[in-house]
Design an enzyme around this catalytic site. Sequence first.
Site, PDB file in Angstrom:
ATOM      1  N   GLU A   3      -5.356  18.995   2.229  1.00  0.00           N
ATOM      2  CA  GLU A   3      -6.287  17.901   1.981  1.00  0.00           C
ATOM      3  C   GLU A   3      -7.435  17.954   2.975  1.00  0.00           C
ATOM      4  OE1 GLU A   3      -4.086  14.249   1.865  1.00  0.00           O
ATOM      5  OE2 GLU A   3      -2.831  14.904   0.204  1.00  0.00           O
ATOM      6  N   ARG A  54      -9.234   8.396   9.994  1.00  0.00           N
ATOM      7  CA  ARG A  54      -7.892   8.940   9.814  1.00  0.00           C
ATOM      8  C   ARG A  54      -7.898  10.257   9.056  1.00  0.00           C
ATOM      9  NH1 ARG A  54      -4.237   8.789   5.684  1.00  0.00           N
ATOM     10  NH2 ARG A  54      -5.254   7.112   4.520  1.00  0.00           N
ATOM     11  N   ALA A 106       3.851 -15.463   5.609  1.00  0.00           N
ATOM     12  CA  ALA A 106       3.892 -15.701   7.054  1.00  0.00           C
ATOM     13  C   ALA A 106       2.593 -16.378   7.474  1.00  0.00           C
ATOM     14  CB  ALA A 106       4.081 -14.393   7.809  1.00  0.00           C
ATOM     15  N   ARG A 127     -13.321  12.321   5.214  1.00  0.00           N
ATOM     16  CA  ARG A 127     -13.560  11.308   4.197  1.00  0.00           C
ATOM     17  C   ARG A 127     -14.855  10.537   4.384  1.00  0.00           C
ATOM     18  NH1 ARG A 127      -7.336   9.035   3.561  1.00  0.00           N
ATOM     19  NH2 ARG A 127      -6.616  10.745   2.223  1.00  0.00           N
ATOM     20  N   SER A 145      -1.027   8.778   7.567  1.00  0.00           N
ATOM     21  CA  SER A 145      -0.628   7.369   7.584  1.00  0.00           C
ATOM     22  C   SER A 145       0.863   7.197   7.336  1.00  0.00           C
ATOM     23  CB  SER A 145      -1.429   6.567   6.560  1.00  0.00           C
ATOM     24  OG  SER A 145      -1.290   7.115   5.266  1.00  0.00           O
ATOM     25  N   VAL A 185       3.609   1.883  -1.599  1.00  0.00           N
ATOM     26  CA  VAL A 185       4.000   2.233  -2.971  1.00  0.00           C
ATOM     27  C   VAL A 185       2.844   2.909  -3.697  1.00  0.00           C
ATOM     28  CG1 VAL A 185       4.677   1.277  -5.212  1.00  0.00           C
ATOM     29  CG2 VAL A 185       5.744   0.434  -3.127  1.00  0.00           C
ATOM     30  N   GLY A 207      -0.955  10.377  -1.926  1.00  0.00           N
ATOM     31  CA  GLY A 207      -0.934  11.535  -1.052  1.00  0.00           C
ATOM     32  C   GLY A 207       0.436  11.720  -0.430  1.00  0.00           C
ATOM     33  N   GLY A 208       0.575  12.711   0.395  1.00  0.00           N
ATOM     34  CA  GLY A 208       1.877  13.025   0.963  1.00  0.00           C
ATOM     35  C   GLY A 208       2.005  12.635   2.413  1.00  0.00           C
ATOM     36  N   HIS A 248     -12.232   5.651   1.018  1.00  0.00           N
ATOM     37  CA  HIS A 248     -11.796   6.853   0.308  1.00  0.00           C
ATOM     38  C   HIS A 248     -12.888   7.252  -0.671  1.00  0.00           C
ATOM     39  CE1 HIS A 248      -9.390   9.704  -1.943  1.00  0.00           C
ATOM     40  NE2 HIS A 248      -8.431   9.587  -1.039  1.00  0.00           N
ATOM     41  N   HIS A 288     -10.268   1.909   2.012  1.00  0.00           N
ATOM     42  CA  HIS A 288      -8.976   2.583   1.917  1.00  0.00           C
ATOM     43  C   HIS A 288      -8.053   2.340   3.103  1.00  0.00           C
ATOM     44  CE1 HIS A 288      -6.121   5.509   0.470  1.00  0.00           C
ATOM     45  NE2 HIS A 288      -6.282   6.304   1.514  1.00  0.00           N
ATOM     46  N   ASN A 318       0.820  -1.203   0.000  1.00  0.00           N
ATOM     47  CA  ASN A 318       0.000   0.000   0.000  1.00  0.00           C
ATOM     48  C   ASN A 318       0.856   1.256   0.000  1.00  0.00           C
ATOM     49  OD1 ASN A 318      -2.426  -1.332  -0.058  1.00  0.00           O
ATOM     50  ND2 ASN A 318      -2.909  -1.035   2.100  1.00  0.00           N
ATOM     51  N   ASP A 360      -3.685 -10.210   6.924  1.00  0.00           N
ATOM     52  CA  ASP A 360      -2.952 -11.352   7.468  1.00  0.00           C
ATOM     53  C   ASP A 360      -2.338 -11.074   8.840  1.00  0.00           C
ATOM     54  OD1 ASP A 360      -3.381 -12.789   5.008  1.00  0.00           O
ATOM     55  OD2 ASP A 360      -1.779 -11.589   4.136  1.00  0.00           O
TER      56      ASP A 360
END
Length: 523
Positions: free
Chosen positions: A112, A364, A152, A272, A369, A42, A46-47, A226, A329, A40, A205
């Site tokens: 944002e 959030r 795992a 959101r 994040s 990658v 957002g920043g 989102h 999201h 996630n 997981d």
Amino acid sequence: MIKADVVIIGSGLASLMAADILSVTKNVIIITKSSVTDSNSVLAQGGIAAAISGDDDWRDHFFDTIRAGCYHNDETMTEFLVRQGPSVIDSLINKGIDFDRCKDGSYALGKEGAHSRRRILHSGGDATGKELVMKLLARVKEKTTIIEHEFAIDILIQNRTCIGVYTKNSEERKTTYIAPSVILATGGIGQLYEVTSNSEQATGDGIAMAYRAGATIADMEFVQFHPTMLVKSSKGIGLVSEAVRGEGARIVTEKGDFLMAGKHPLEDLAPRDVVARAINEHLCKNELLYLDISNIEHFTTRFPSIATMCEKASIDLKHHRIPIAPGAHFMMGGVVTNEKGETSIPGLYAVGEVARTGVHGANRLASNSLLECVVFAAEIAKEILRKQQISSFFVPATEKATREIGHLPSELEIKEVMTKGVGIVRTRQSLKEALSWFTTYRFAMLHLKNFTTTLEQQKICNMLTVGYLIALAAWERTESRGGHYRTDYPNSHERKWKHKTIYFSGGSEKPLVTTNCQEKLSV
């Protein structure tokens, strides 16, 4: 059997940040069930939020975070997070991260949803997560062992202490890793829903493993959707960053009416959950909605990743409209940790989306994040380096499971049940039906070690476990707050919010409801 000082499960930003610090003096192994760049982190367009401008202050960032979280946040943890913001940016710059700047050399700070100031730093325009991951990966890959395509399976517990983890590779071969410190950095749960912004690997997981091992889990009812996923033919294609609305884009109907006008003081930049529900209400009436980007000059230059995604989906940006729908999201809940990333099981740590630090509350705040990943990964690393680690464990022989797991639902069936019953809008009846469905598979949740399973069956069992915990927590919280909205309690507001947190004691099928929220803010 393989021994290490630290084993990290997952390969996103939190994992790499911890590994970068630890691997200077520790033997660190990173294990990921896919490729090291499939996470996630990658995908994060957002920043990273930090109060670094002259007209900003950590207290403003704090109150924005608390308000967005509907006052369900842990105050102490939230204060720690936002106060670390400026120093975190400095540390990332020292590691080679280049944040976008204006022509005068100042940081190009974005705004944002639910932020009162421009405080979002970006790297590579709308590819911040990817830029951070690739820079840190370049730093750690030469000094850390990275094992890809290994799943795992379960956490190894001895005397109520975590001493390692079991894994399986793509050929179903089992390996035991022994380490005095195991860090869960497995990401979120978005793949439990039909439309999601998450990586295909985000199937919960880490939460499922921690639950089976006996760790404490909390806030599972709070799932953030989102508002703006690019969709085509009702299928989610990818995320359209909130930064687009921060730069002036508006959500419009087919007729061109502004959807959020009059619905919230912040309109398109409302929290959101508010925007997602407003969009969902129209979609349920089969009314299409779009993101109008006509106000944004040089869109393809400003948001190159989104422009490329639209091009691949054959969305012509000359019309200045991007078709959108909400998608799963972010999970605010997860494995309960303290400020050092420690779980209720000694030797087991959790960081990033798999962890429930309490900083996000019920919803959030945008771009917190990545900040959480970096801040608490650094704290975990400091704690492990501080401790005197004991690596001499006696590992008992495991009993070989001989029973077949039997019938399990498909991944698509789980997605359908979660989307319909435990989605953006929930009802007493929808939750009851979802819980009834999940209950038929309880044997696969708590007694998994008694059965032989394939990797696919293991993933399904993890998804069943996490889906059940979300549904049960949503059933127990008889109010609407943040990412949890029930139509039978639609008018909940601050004065009516129930000050409680719903915990699950690992391995128990019943939630433990405790009062654990502050009545007022002290900062």
